[in-house]
Design an enzyme around this catalytic site. Structure first.
Site, mmCIF file in Angstrom:
data_model
loop_
_atom_site.group_PDB
_atom_site.id
_atom_site.type_symbol
_atom_site.label_atom_id
_atom_site.label_comp_id
_atom_site.label_asym_id
_atom_site.label_seq_id
_atom_site.Cartn_x
_atom_site.Cartn_y
_atom_site.Cartn_z
ATOM 1 N N GLU A 172 16.431 15.262 26.407
ATOM 2 C CA GLU A 172 17.853 14.968 26.159
ATOM 3 C C GLU A 172 18.513 16.174 25.531
ATOM 4 O OE1 GLU A 172 18.772 11.459 23.796
ATOM 5 O OE2 GLU A 172 17.217 10.316 24.841
ATOM 6 N N GLU A 196 12.083 8.938 20.473
ATOM 7 C CA GLU A 196 12.620 9.179 19.129
ATOM 8 C C GLU A 196 12.115 8.178 18.086
ATOM 9 O OE1 GLU A 196 16.867 9.213 19.653
ATOM 10 O OE2 GLU A 196 16.848 11.133 20.685
#
Ligand code: IFM
Length: 457
Positions: A361, A168
């Protein structure tokens, strides 16, 4: 009668965690301080003054945690390496053997249990020593990351095939330099934020050949947090704001990785608002985009929610009324929107021609804890997972090249600025006693993955 459908054969079913969120033991084995060790100790930065000093104490309890993974029946596990366990300040020439050995034991034990390790090299906890000299805003860190990737892959690459360079980058770049919720906690520093994004991407591209060379059969990718963004109304204000949001959140990362270009509209928008000048982009050097767009073997996708974008700069009375029906929210306040995972995967397939995706995720935060019998009935988490997996299956049927799914998270852990107040785990953790109790969702996930997602009726 619904058709009986399953996920593809060989689908990777896993859970995910990250080093700072679970390990604790901040100085064990010669580990240096990470930016999160520093940031979490600054008063007022973390809810309730929580820190990751102990977290789940996974550094000492890792064997038990692998036992819980084994019982869960997953065939893959995504975890991250704490960079300062390997290079305590980031600048040493040689790696810290104790740190490497810790992860080596973890890898061996996973493999003994038929669980494929997916390693993330940078899940945010970089050495404080590197932050002190500018961190991701400085081009030099690219070489430090390449050195770190080289040594970790040299040591583990004979057994580990799946590598994720960064987790991320948007969170590091935007939350660290625009919103300030993450280290280094700066606000509205657009040129630093963009330089950070660029150096993360560049270091990803530069690390790929090093890892590939050390880990011959490897699959290497990067994990992005992506979402589908829609305007809150049909007004041009909201549409423009939505385009910028999509630009800075999704396209700023996808375009250089897949199209060898930055989205100019994002830079133009920031220039128009005088948030950057042309010279602020000097960190982009000739040839960088070719490195960034080095072919990867997969894209890791973290999906939690969609974004409904309202132009906040416009007085509400001058804007059109919102016309989007919002779904229910998790305890974190994130909207539950399962079709977003479908829309996102179809966009990656159609617009960016991504050929291999892992959902690295997906999950939700609910505070449900043990009842009087010590059981945790987290029905809402089960519903969240089922609804998203159903949409994921639909995307795969429609051609999305998704080959694995990692539930976030294996266990409740240190949720960054929220401390221990947001629980994402399939396993409840008592942060006083460190006891782990599998929740109902753990048993549900076990059953679901053992049937490979086969529809029950
Ligand atoms: O806990 C985080 C994780 O570290 C990165 N992705 C989002 C999760 C939930 O906020």
């Amino acid at each position: 009668m619904p058709e009986n459908k399953m996920f593809p054969r060989d689908f990777k079913w896993g859970t995910a965690t990250s080093s700072y969120q679970i390990e604790g033991a901040p100085t064990a084995g010669g580990k240096g301080p990470s930016v999160w060790d520093t940031f979490s100790h600054i008063e007022g930065k973390i809810n309730n003054g929580d820190t990751g000093d102990t977290a789940c104490d996974h550094y000492h309890l890792w064997r038990d945690d692998i036992g819980l993974l084994k019982k869960l029946g997953v065939n893959a596990y995504r975890f991250s390496i704490s960079w300062p366990r390997i290079f305590p300040t980031g600048k040493e020439n040689e790696p810290n053997q104790i740190g490497l050995d810790f992860y080596s034991r973890l890898v061996d034990t996973l493999l003994e249990n038929q669980i494929t390790p997916f390693i993330t090299l940078n899940h945010w906890d970089i050495p404080q020593g590197l932050e002190d000299i500018g961190g991701w805003t400085e081009r030099d860190i690219v070489h430090d990351f390449v050195k770190y990737s080289y040594h970790v892959s040299k040591h583990l690459g004979d057994r580990v095939r799946n590598w994720i360079t960064h987790n991320e980058p948007w969170c590091i770049s935007y939350l660290g330099y625009i919103e300030g919720h993450k280290p280094p906690g700066l606000i509205n520093k657009w040129s630093k934020s963009l330089a950070t994004a660029h150096h993360l991407l560049l270091s990803h591209g530069m690390a790929i050949p090093e890892i590939r060379n050390n880990s011959k059969q490897s699959e290497i990718g990067i994990t992005l947090n992506l979402n589908t963004a829609i305007p809150a109304s049909g007004s041009t204000y909201d549409e423009d704001a939505c385009r910028f949001f999509d630009g800075q959140f999704n396209r700023l990362y996808l375009n250089p990785l897949y199209n060898n270009e930055y989205p100019d509209d994002v830079f133009e928008y920031l220039k128009t608002k005088s948030l950057i000048s042309e010279s602020d982009l000097n960190f982009i050097k000739q040839g960088d985009l070719n490195i960034i767009s080095t072919k990867t073997d997969f894209l890791g996708v973290n999906y939690y929610s969609r974004a409904v974008i309202r132009n906040e700069e416009i007085d509400e009375k001058n804007n059109l009324p919102r016309n989007v029906d919002m779904g229910p929210k998790t305890d974190f306040g994130w909207e539950i929107y399962p079709p977003g995972i479908y829309d996102l995967l179809m966009r990656l397939k159609n617009e960016y021609k991504v050929q291999n995706i892992y959902i690295t995720e997906n999950g939700c935060s609910y505070g449900d804890g043990p009842n009087s019998e010590g059981k945790i009935n987290d029905k809402r988490r089960i519903e969240y997972y089922l609804s998203h997996l159903t949409e994921l299956k639909r995307a795969i049927e429609d051609g999305a090249p998704c080959n694995g799914y990692f539930a976030w998270s294996l266990m409740d852990n240190f949720e960054w600025a929220q401390g221990f107040s947001q629980r994402f785990g399939l396993i409840w953790v008592d942060f006083e006693t460190l006891e782990r109790i599998p929740k109902d969702s753990y048993y549900w996930y076990k059953k679901y993955i053992s049937a490979n997602g086969l529809d029950e009726d």
